[in-house]
Design a protein around this motif. Structure first.
Motif, PDB file in Angstrom:
ATOM      1  N   ASP A   6       0.866  -1.599   0.068  1.00  0.00           N
ATOM      2  CA  ASP A   6      -0.109   0.392  -0.414  1.00  0.00           C
ATOM      3  C   ASP A   6       0.620   1.189  -0.132  1.00  0.00           C
ATOM      4  O   ASP A   6       0.365   2.380   0.326  1.00  0.00           O
ATOM      5  CB  ASP A   6      -1.034   0.086   1.110  1.00  0.00           C
ATOM      6  CG  ASP A   6      -2.119  -1.525   1.345  1.00  0.00           C
ATOM      7  OD1 ASP A   6      -2.348  -1.366   0.125  1.00  0.00           O
ATOM      8  OD2 ASP A   6      -2.708  -1.796   2.089  1.00  0.00           O
ATOM      9  N   LEU A   8       2.835   4.532  -1.265  1.00  0.00           N
ATOM     10  CA  LEU A   8       2.334   4.816  -2.045  1.00  0.00           C
ATOM     11  C   LEU A   8       3.918   6.041  -2.521  1.00  0.00           C
ATOM     12  O   LEU A   8       4.368   7.098  -1.322  1.00  0.00           O
ATOM     13  CB  LEU A   8       1.601   6.488  -1.684  1.00  0.00           C
ATOM     14  CG  LEU A   8      -0.007   5.677  -2.117  1.00  0.00           C
ATOM     15  CD1 LEU A   8      -1.210   6.771  -1.389  1.00  0.00           C
ATOM     16  CD2 LEU A   8       0.082   4.934  -2.740  1.00  0.00           C
ATOM     17  N   ARG A  25       1.619   2.547  -6.146  1.00  0.00           N
ATOM     18  CA  ARG A  25       0.704   1.915  -4.943  1.00  0.00           C
ATOM     19  C   ARG A  25       1.295   0.432  -4.936  1.00  0.00           C
ATOM     20  O   ARG A  25       1.987  -0.256  -6.374  1.00  0.00           O
ATOM     21  CB  ARG A  25      -0.389   1.855  -5.137  1.00  0.00           C
ATOM     22  CG  ARG A  25      -1.075   0.958  -4.141  1.00  0.00           C
ATOM     23  CD  ARG A  25      -2.004   0.599  -3.977  1.00  0.00           C
ATOM     24  NE  ARG A  25      -2.921   1.254  -4.508  1.00  0.00           N
ATOM     25  CZ  ARG A  25      -4.688   2.339  -3.834  1.00  0.00           C
ATOM     26  NH1 ARG A  25      -4.040   2.674  -2.775  1.00  0.00           N
ATOM     27  NH2 ARG A  25      -5.107   2.694  -4.702  1.00  0.00           N
ATOM     28  N   GLU A  29       1.863  -1.329  -9.633  1.00  0.00           N
ATOM     29  CA  GLU A  29       0.233  -0.786  -8.818  1.00  0.00           C
ATOM     30  C   GLU A  29       0.396   0.807  -9.561  1.00  0.00           C
ATOM     31  O   GLU A  29       0.555   2.034  -8.860  1.00  0.00           O
ATOM     32  CB  GLU A  29      -0.442  -1.069  -7.873  1.00  0.00           C
ATOM     33  CG  GLU A  29      -2.375  -0.493  -9.012  1.00  0.00           C
ATOM     34  CD  GLU A  29      -3.170  -0.532  -7.315  1.00  0.00           C
ATOM     35  OE1 GLU A  29      -4.531  -0.210  -7.438  1.00  0.00           O
ATOM     36  OE2 GLU A  29      -2.775  -1.231  -6.569  1.00  0.00           O
ATOM     37  N   LEU A  31      -0.314   4.474 -10.437  1.00  0.00           N
ATOM     38  CA  LEU A  31      -1.924   5.384 -10.009  1.00  0.00           C
ATOM     39  C   LEU A  31      -2.427   6.700 -10.577  1.00  0.00           C
ATOM     40  O   LEU A  31      -3.047   7.057 -11.329  1.00  0.00           O
ATOM     41  CB  LEU A  31      -2.269   5.409  -8.483  1.00  0.00           C
ATOM     42  CG  LEU A  31      -2.295   4.641  -7.872  1.00  0.00           C
ATOM     43  CD1 LEU A  31      -2.332   5.360  -6.167  1.00  0.00           C
ATOM     44  CD2 LEU A  31      -3.013   3.663  -7.981  1.00  0.00           C
ATOM     45  N   SER A  32      -0.347   7.091 -11.334  1.00  0.00           N
ATOM     46  CA  SER A  32      -0.554   7.871 -12.619  1.00  0.00           C
ATOM     47  C   SER A  32       0.407   7.854 -13.136  1.00  0.00           C
ATOM     48  O   SER A  32       2.112   7.772 -12.620  1.00  0.00           O
ATOM     49  CB  SER A  32      -1.297   9.531 -11.960  1.00  0.00           C
ATOM     50  OG  SER A  32       0.011   9.505 -11.084  1.00  0.00           O
ATOM     51  N   GLN A  71      -4.406  13.175 -10.591  1.00  0.00           N
ATOM     52  CA  GLN A  71      -4.823  12.189 -11.948  1.00  0.00           C
ATOM     53  C   GLN A  71      -4.881  10.711 -10.424  1.00  0.00           C
ATOM     54  O   GLN A  71      -5.705  10.124 -10.921  1.00  0.00           O
ATOM     55  CB  GLN A  71      -4.076  11.932 -12.850  1.00  0.00           C
ATOM     56  CG  GLN A  71      -4.493  12.849 -13.755  1.00  0.00           C
ATOM     57  CD  GLN A  71      -3.477  12.754 -15.099  1.00  0.00           C
ATOM     58  OE1 GLN A  71      -3.161  10.405 -15.547  1.00  0.00           O
ATOM     59  NE2 GLN A  71      -3.112  13.354 -15.939  1.00  0.00           N
ATOM     60  N   ALA A  72      -4.026  10.668 -10.055  1.00  0.00           N
ATOM     61  CA  ALA A  72      -4.330   9.484  -8.405  1.00  0.00           C
ATOM     62  C   ALA A  72      -4.771   9.692  -7.957  1.00  0.00           C
ATOM     63  O   ALA A  72      -5.325   8.545  -6.935  1.00  0.00           O
ATOM     64  CB  ALA A  72      -2.496   9.265  -7.936  1.00  0.00           C
ATOM     65  N   CYS A  73      -5.521  10.806  -7.615  1.00  0.00           N
ATOM     66  CA  CYS A  73      -7.231  11.011  -6.216  1.00  0.00           C
ATOM     67  C   CYS A  73      -6.124  10.832  -5.280  1.00  0.00           C
ATOM     68  O   CYS A  73      -6.573  10.604  -3.601  1.00  0.00           O
ATOM     69  CB  CYS A  73      -8.132  10.136  -6.183  1.00  0.00           C
ATOM     70  SG  CYS A  73      -9.441   9.757  -8.387  1.00  0.00           S
TER      71      CYS A  73
END
Ligand code: KG4
Ligand code: ZN
Length: 344
Positions: A6, A8, A25, A29, A31-32, A71-73
């Motif tokens: 998890d 970031l 992530r 993963e 995210l942006s 963009q990754a919120c």
């Protein structure tokens, strides 16, 4: 700190003519992935102008980071660590990313991770291929580097050989320039070659002895220039597509041959392609054909992750953080940073 899957990581890249930021992530993963390219600015000069690149990075770096977070919120306060390219590259350009990363890491009190750009290129493959794990042989072909690297583990690399002079991408760009094609020349030669006969002109291939993993492309580049000059003097019209295709074939043949030999010497059956020249369609096709014929698993990044981006820097940073390989606020730009050939 959250669990590692998890975590970031904010990645920042500014080594040449792309200002980029990405949020990752865990290790894989994405995210942006925001890339602001300066190519149109440098095109009118026929190549990257370092001073202009630095100035553009200064203007772009914070908006690009904000866009990546948006963009990754997430917000900056959600970021657990910051990875940044600190070399190799243009010193003024690198300094912009490094300074931004240091300021943000200090302000948020999160770990800072200095990343080698070349290692980042290799790690772009982990984002495209979730199942990929070391060990493997990496063929890194970019505008600044051409190298064969034995990736033993996530943090343990051995340089098998690199270019003595021009990088493969540099040769593409220089040959394209004398042919009057726009910067960057690699994609232009790639496109033009499709219409040409790759056996039309027999350009030289250097350092072909078995067991030699070094490359040299400056002789090939000169041979193309000499050919073009000679034809001009003789007033013979050249078929530019034939020149492009024959030049490209000479580069690719050497890359493919040495990559296969490196695999066989290391007794490995996984080949990973990385760097901007990995976007070359013929290189990818030839490597795939040879890989199939030799029972080798072959990976290359998605087109967007071949050329410079910050997603690959975040990914490399994540794996460094797992091994405790952090930097402190003395981190500085190292334009001539080489890929370590000893265990780190
Ligand atoms: O990895 P990269 O974005 O920047 C460096 O770290 O150097 O690579 C840029 C290089 C340029 O030399 C460009 O001409 C080359 O990659 N390139 C290509 C292609 N797309 C980009 N070369 C051959 N064929 C392509 N399709
Ligand atoms: Zn690069």
């Amino acid at each position: 700190m959250p669990e590692s899957e998890d975590l970031l990581t904010l990645g920042i890249e500014s080594s040449c003519d792309e200002t980029a930021a990405a949020v990752l992530r865990g290790g894989r993963e994405l995210l942006s992935n925001v890339i602001s390219t300066q190519i149109p600015v440098h095109r009118k000069y026929g190549g990257v102008v370092p001073e202009i690149a630095s100035r553009r990075h200064i203007v772009n770096v914070m908006p690009v980071i904000d866009e990546a977070l948006q963009q990754a919120c997430v917000t900056l306060s959600d970021i657990n660590q910051i990875a940044v390219t600190y070399g190799p590259g243009l010193v003024g350009a690198l300094l912009v990313g490094v300074s931004a990363a240091k300021a943000l890491a200090f302000a948020r009190n999160v770990p800072l991770i200095g990343v080698n750009h070349l290692e980042g290129h290799i790690f772009a493959n982990f984002l495209t291929h979730q199942e990929l794990t070391p060990p493997f042989i990496a063929l890194v072909v970019s505008g600044g580097h051409t190298a064969l690297i034995h990736v033993r583990d996530y943090n343990h690399f051995t340089m098998m050989g690199q270019t003595r002079d021009d990088a493969a991408g540099e040769a593409f760009d220089k040959v394209a320039r004398v042919m009057g094609l726009p910067y960057p020349g690699g994609p232009e030669i790639d496109k033009l070659s499709v219409k040409g006969d790759e056996n039309a002109i027999d350009f030289p291939r250097a350092l072909r002895e078995k067991g030699n993993y070094e490359f040299s492309f400056s002789g090939l580049k000169s041979a193309v220039l000499n050919y073009l000059n000679e034809m001009k003097m003789k007033r013979v019209e050249v078929n530019r597509a034939d020149v492009a295709a024959s030049f490209q074939k000479a580069v690719i043949e050497v890359l493919v041959q040495k990559a296969l030999e490196a695999l066989s010497e290391s007794k490995l059956n996984t080949l990973v392609l990385a760097g901007g020249v990995a976007a070359n369609s013929t290189l990818e096709q030839r490597l795939r054909r040879e890989a199939d014929a030799h029972n080798v698993r072959f990976y290359f990044p998605s087109k967007l992750l071949c050329t410079d981006n910050a997603a690959m820097i975040a990914c490399r940073g994540y794996y460094q953080s797992r091994a405790g390989l952090f930097s402190d606020l003395r981190l500085n730009a190292v334009p001539g940073l080489s890929l370590t050939d000893v265990e780190v």
